[in-house]
Design an enzyme around this catalytic site. Structure first.
Site, short mmCIF file in Angstrom:
data_model
loop_
_atom_site.label_atom_id
_atom_site.label_comp_id
_atom_site.label_asym_id
_atom_site.label_seq_id
_atom_site.Cartn_x
_atom_site.Cartn_y
_atom_site.Cartn_z
N ASP A 192 -27.61 1.84 -39.32
CA ASP A 192 -26.53 2.77 -38.97
C ASP A 192 -25.91 3.19 -40.28
O ASP A 192 -25.25 2.38 -40.95
CB ASP A 192 -25.48 2.09 -38.08
CG ASP A 192 -24.42 3.07 -37.63
OD1 ASP A 192 -23.95 3.88 -38.46
OD2 ASP A 192 -24.05 3.06 -36.44
N HIS A 193 -26.13 4.42 -40.68
CA HIS A 193 -25.78 4.77 -42.06
C HIS A 193 -24.27 4.72 -42.32
O HIS A 193 -23.84 4.74 -43.47
CB HIS A 193 -26.40 6.11 -42.47
CG HIS A 193 -25.62 7.31 -41.99
ND1 HIS A 193 -25.72 7.79 -40.71
CD2 HIS A 193 -24.73 8.11 -42.60
CE1 HIS A 193 -24.93 8.84 -40.57
NE2 HIS A 193 -24.32 9.06 -41.71
N HIS B 17 -21.91 5.12 -34.77
CA HIS B 17 -20.98 5.27 -35.90
C HIS B 17 -19.52 4.91 -35.55
O HIS B 17 -18.88 4.15 -36.26
CB HIS B 17 -21.03 6.70 -36.44
CG HIS B 17 -22.41 7.16 -36.80
ND1 HIS B 17 -23.38 6.30 -37.24
CD2 HIS B 17 -22.99 8.38 -36.76
CE1 HIS B 17 -24.49 6.98 -37.48
NE2 HIS B 17 -24.29 8.25 -37.18
C1 BG6 Z 1 -25.84 11.46 -37.69
C2 BG6 Z 1 -25.73 12.37 -36.51
O1 BG6 Z 1 -26.21 10.17 -37.28
O2 BG6 Z 1 -24.58 11.39 -38.36
C3 BG6 Z 1 -25.26 13.74 -36.96
O3 BG6 Z 1 -26.97 12.48 -35.85
C4 BG6 Z 1 -23.98 13.66 -37.75
O4 BG6 Z 1 -25.09 14.60 -35.85
C5 BG6 Z 1 -24.11 12.62 -38.87
O5 BG6 Z 1 -23.69 14.92 -38.30
C6 BG6 Z 1 -22.77 12.37 -39.54
O6 BG6 Z 1 -22.93 11.60 -40.69
P1 BG6 Z 1 -21.94 11.75 -41.93
O7 BG6 Z 1 -22.40 10.70 -42.89
O8 BG6 Z 1 -22.08 13.13 -42.43
O9 BG6 Z 1 -20.56 11.48 -41.38
#
Ligand code: BG6
Length: 496
Positions: free
Chosen positions: A182-183, A245
């Site tokens: 989960d990034h 997230h």
């Molecule tokens: C991804 C989603 O996991 O996370 C995207 O699939 C979203 O829709 C993105 O835009 C958001 O990541 P960050 O790091 O830009 O907040």
């Protein structure tokens, strides 16, 4: 210190993720001395091409997507580590070829037989890849070598499919071989929530229902659906962002202190927190949620077409691009403290933040000031952009009269630290190589997340177009989302 030696095998090597994030992240690790000399990259993808061609593609993507100035020597070294295997992910022959390639690489002992398999593929390929790898014996840990698999997002599309994917993976791999990505956990500010809470004595005593009125978690994006219609229209804002997230943020805020700072202790407490989210009925789910789709509009001076008219989106689509939820966490720390969550696309600001709203002073002892005139006490944890924190409280306006204004005590990352621009994947990849799963999800955590959102998914699916709101692109979301809090006498922190 540099990570242990290993082969880094990328399934989906010609895809976007590899070009935009994985390769730049590997480069950054190499540039800071965090990759072992005994490192190799094996790209796996369908396209039949010689390794040299693949290397050239990677070189180009590094030029395009590197987050910092590229040192030619480091880039040269990294590219010299690269080989390529072509084949379909569901064909035994691909894995036989990959096995031969790994044997060749491992012959001289440089990589010590360690292997990291990265599934940078569409989700349908996750389980088949793991099954094929296991069948070909490529994930068997022997002679002290480790074999690990990183699974990208999305992990399932609902509770049942997430369970099914866990079952399939756990049938062929041990839990400690599976790294569910989960990034959001790669973001410094997200990791900092643990430090804020547990490396300080100041916050924890007030971090509970006695002192906290409610919690808000906002992940607002300015991007629209763009070219991702095909994926997004069957996914929607809730599935795309909340059980993963937003729940990372929620669980870090809500969890109990772990017995120690290790992957199992931390992940047990996070899963426990998610497990305490009240399972609502479908009727309650409707009352405690808002979903909406953006209409056409402007984000800044960028014109946005309405969601329903976007490429690969069904004209009458009932997929939400904005979701707001009210959740109750039923445990001794949080009973009666609502957690309000909202996320959406094509909004006026890109902003991810957590607001811990403390209870106000119980009475106003300043006769000329009513309670309503006092500003709020809250702690705002800004995840992105402008990473930092602000504590808001009331201060006296200088002068003979008693007048107050809300003021803020601010901490900004950029005032203290100079972080080189990065992809956010560096720490995650490094951690997998050293075998630390603290920033990855465990099976129970993923399932607890889906369990909490499932009633909302079900209720929304049944309701179809009923109850779907709209909002103008470039606004701060649908009015209904304001009402969700107004009903409880509260307001969202403004996005403006
Ligand atoms: C991804 C989603 O996991 O996370 C995207 O699939 C979203 O829709 C993105 O835009 C958001 O990541 P960050 O790091 O830009 O907040």
């Amino acid at each position: 210190p540099a990570a242990p030696p290993c082969s880094f095998v990328i399934f989906g090597a010609s895809g976007d993720l590899t070009r935009r994030l994985l390769l730049p992240a590997l480069y950054n690790l190499a540039a800071t001395g965090l990759l072992s000399e005994g490192f190799s990259i094996v790209g796996v993808a369908r396209h039949d091409q010689p390794p040299e061609e693949f290397r050239l593609q990677l070189q180009d993507s590094l030029k395009e997507f590197a987050t910092q100035a590229v040192d030619p020597e480091t880039a040269q070294w990294l590219l010299s580590c690269v080989t390529y295997v072509s084949g379909d992910f569901d064909n035994d022959e691909t894995y036989a070829k990959l096995g031969r390639e790994l044997d060749r690489i491992e012959q001289n002992g440089r990589t010590k037989g360690n292997r990291l398999f990265y599934c940078a593929t569409p989700p349908a390929a996750f389980a088949p890849i793991a099954q094929h790898l296991a069948k070909a014996g490529l994930t068997r840990e022997e002679n002290g070598a480790w074999r690990r698999v990183i699974i990208e997002k999305p992990f399932g599309t609902d509770l049942e499919s997430a369970r099914e994917l866990n079952r399939k993976l756990l049938a062929v791999l041990k839990e400690d071989q599976i790294f569910r990505m989960d990034h959001y956990l790669g973001k410094e500010t997200v990791q900092n929530i643990l430090i804020l809470r547990f490396a300080n004595g100041l916050f924890e005593p007030v971090w509970n229902r006695n002192h906290i009125d409610h919690v808000q978690i906002t992940v607002a994006e300015t991007v629209d659906v763009g070219t991702r219609g095909k994926f997004y229209d069957v996914t929607g804002a809730l599935r795309d962002m909340v059980p993963n997230h937003l729940f990372q943020l929620l669980s870090l805020v809500a969890m109990e202190p772990p017995s120690r700072f290790d992957a199992n202790a931390v992940r047990s407490e996070k899963a426990e927190a998610l497990d305490s989210i009240r399972q609502v009925t479908e009727k309650e789910a409707i009352a405690m949620s808002v979903r909406a789709q953006y209409r056409g509009g402007y984000v800044g001076d960028r014109e946005i077409t309405s969601y329903r008219k976007s490429p690969d989106v069904m004209p009458g689509s009932t997929t939400e691009t904005f979701a707001a939820l009210k959740l109750e966490v039923d445990n001794w720390r949080w009973a009666g403290v609502p957690f309000y969550l909202r996320t959406g696309k094509a909004l006026n600001k890109r902003r991810s933040e957590i607001v811990i709203k403390f209870k106000n002073a119980p009475v106003s002892m300043f006769r000329n000031l009513s309670m309503d005139e006092l500003g709020d006490n809250d702690l705002v944890i800004r995840i992105q952009p402008d990473e930092g924190m602000v504590l808001h409280f009331n201060a006296k306006v200088p002068g003979p009269e008693i007048q107050t204004v809300p003021v803020g005590m601010t901490f900004q990352y950029k005032d203290y630290f100079e972080a080189a621009p990065a992809t956010g994947y560096e720490t995650l990849i490094y951690d997998c190589m050293v075998g630390d799963a603290i920033l990855y999800q465990r099976a129970d955590g993923v399932e607890a997340g889906w369990r909490a959102v499932q009633p909302f998914l079900d209720a929304w699916e049944k309701a179809g177009p009923m109850g779907m709101h709209t909002y103008e692109a470039g606004s701060d979301g649908p009015e209904a989302s304001e009402h969700l809090l107004e009903k409880d006498g509260r307001t969202w922190r403004s996005l403006y």
